[in-house]
Design an enzyme around this catalytic site. Structure first.
Site, mmCIF file in Angstrom:
data_model
loop_
_atom_site.group_PDB
_atom_site.id
_atom_site.type_symbol
_atom_site.label_atom_id
_atom_site.label_comp_id
_atom_site.label_asym_id
_atom_site.label_seq_id
_atom_site.Cartn_x
_atom_site.Cartn_y
_atom_site.Cartn_z
ATOM 1 C CG ASN A 74 -0.347 -0.075 2.581
ATOM 2 O OD1 ASN A 74 0.371 -0.557 2.800
ATOM 3 N ND2 ASN A 74 -0.982 0.689 3.617
ATOM 4 C CB ILE A 75 1.626 3.779 -2.055
ATOM 5 C CG1 ILE A 75 2.527 2.477 -2.626
ATOM 6 C CG2 ILE A 75 2.552 4.944 -2.402
ATOM 7 C CD1 ILE A 75 2.837 2.324 -4.176
ATOM 8 C CD GLU A 76 -1.436 4.991 4.694
ATOM 9 O OE1 GLU A 76 -2.063 4.036 5.132
ATOM 10 O OE2 GLU A 76 -0.813 5.928 5.558
ATOM 11 C CB CYS A 85 -5.328 -1.261 -2.102
ATOM 12 S SG CYS A 85 -6.764 -0.388 -1.493
ATOM 13 C CD GLU A 87 -5.425 -5.793 -1.414
ATOM 14 O OE1 GLU A 87 -6.213 -6.315 -0.315
ATOM 15 O OE2 GLU A 87 -4.802 -4.710 -1.362
ATOM 16 C CB CYS A 123 -10.725 -2.803 0.242
ATOM 17 S SG CYS A 123 -10.125 -1.951 -1.515
ATOM 18 C CB CYS A 126 -8.652 -4.838 -3.817
ATOM 19 S SG CYS A 126 -7.568 -3.410 -3.646
#
Length: 167
Positions: A74-76, A85, A87, A123, A126
């Site tokens: 994940n890369i916020e 996300c 995935e 989620c 995804c």
């Protein structure tokens, strides 16, 4: 229609290990919730040999598909809607390398302070993205190599919207 692909225990464990490694690369500055994913993907008539996990053959017993593991984390982003996300990062990694035949994905996640201590499922977005490529792929939500829940994606997203509705 479900795939005839059966995932081996060794491949499940390998995917979980790769997902844990990917989780370490996560950029979770805001939530501190790091997620890693490892996607088992193939492409028709591939000769690519690096990271091959399994082979699928047709009735004439010739090699039809080789599989490779693609990871993502994940890369916020401070603009939360721009967050990626794990995935979907793995999917982008696979597709941009020419692999679109998805067989399984392992997912691990947890707070940076407590580590992986629970099951993290994909989620809704995804689930939809994964279903674009295979509704019967395996989803492995894991705490560890020995503690995981594995189901077909179609169990997580029944009656999904797909390419059939676009025709």
């Amino acid at each position: 229609m479900e795939s005839d692909y059966i995932i081996e225990d060794t491949d499940i464990r390998r995917l979980i290990v790769k997902a844990v490694e990917a989780r370490d690369m996560a950029y979770a500055r805001y939530s501190q919730f790091k997620v890693g994913a490892a996607l088992l993907a193939g492409r028709e008539n591939s000769s690519y040999a690096d990271e091959v996990v399994g082979r699928e053959t047709d009735s004439r017993d010739r090699n039809v598909n080789e599989y490779r593991v693609f990871t993502g984390c994940n890369i916020e982003n401070s603009s939360y809607g721009a967050t990626i996300c794990a995935e979907r990062a793995a999917v982008c990694n696979a597709v941009s390398s020419g692999y679109k035949d998805f067989k399984a994905i392992a997912i691990v996640g947890g707070l940076n302070s407590t580590g992986i201590n629970g099951i993290t499922y994909p989620c809704g977005i995804c689930r939809q993205v994964l279903s674009e490529f295979s509704a019967d792929m395996y989803v492995i939500a894991a705490r560890s190599e020995d503690d995981y829940d594995m189901r077909r994606l179609s169990e997580f997203l029944p009656a999904s919207f797909g390419a059939g509705q676009m025709e």
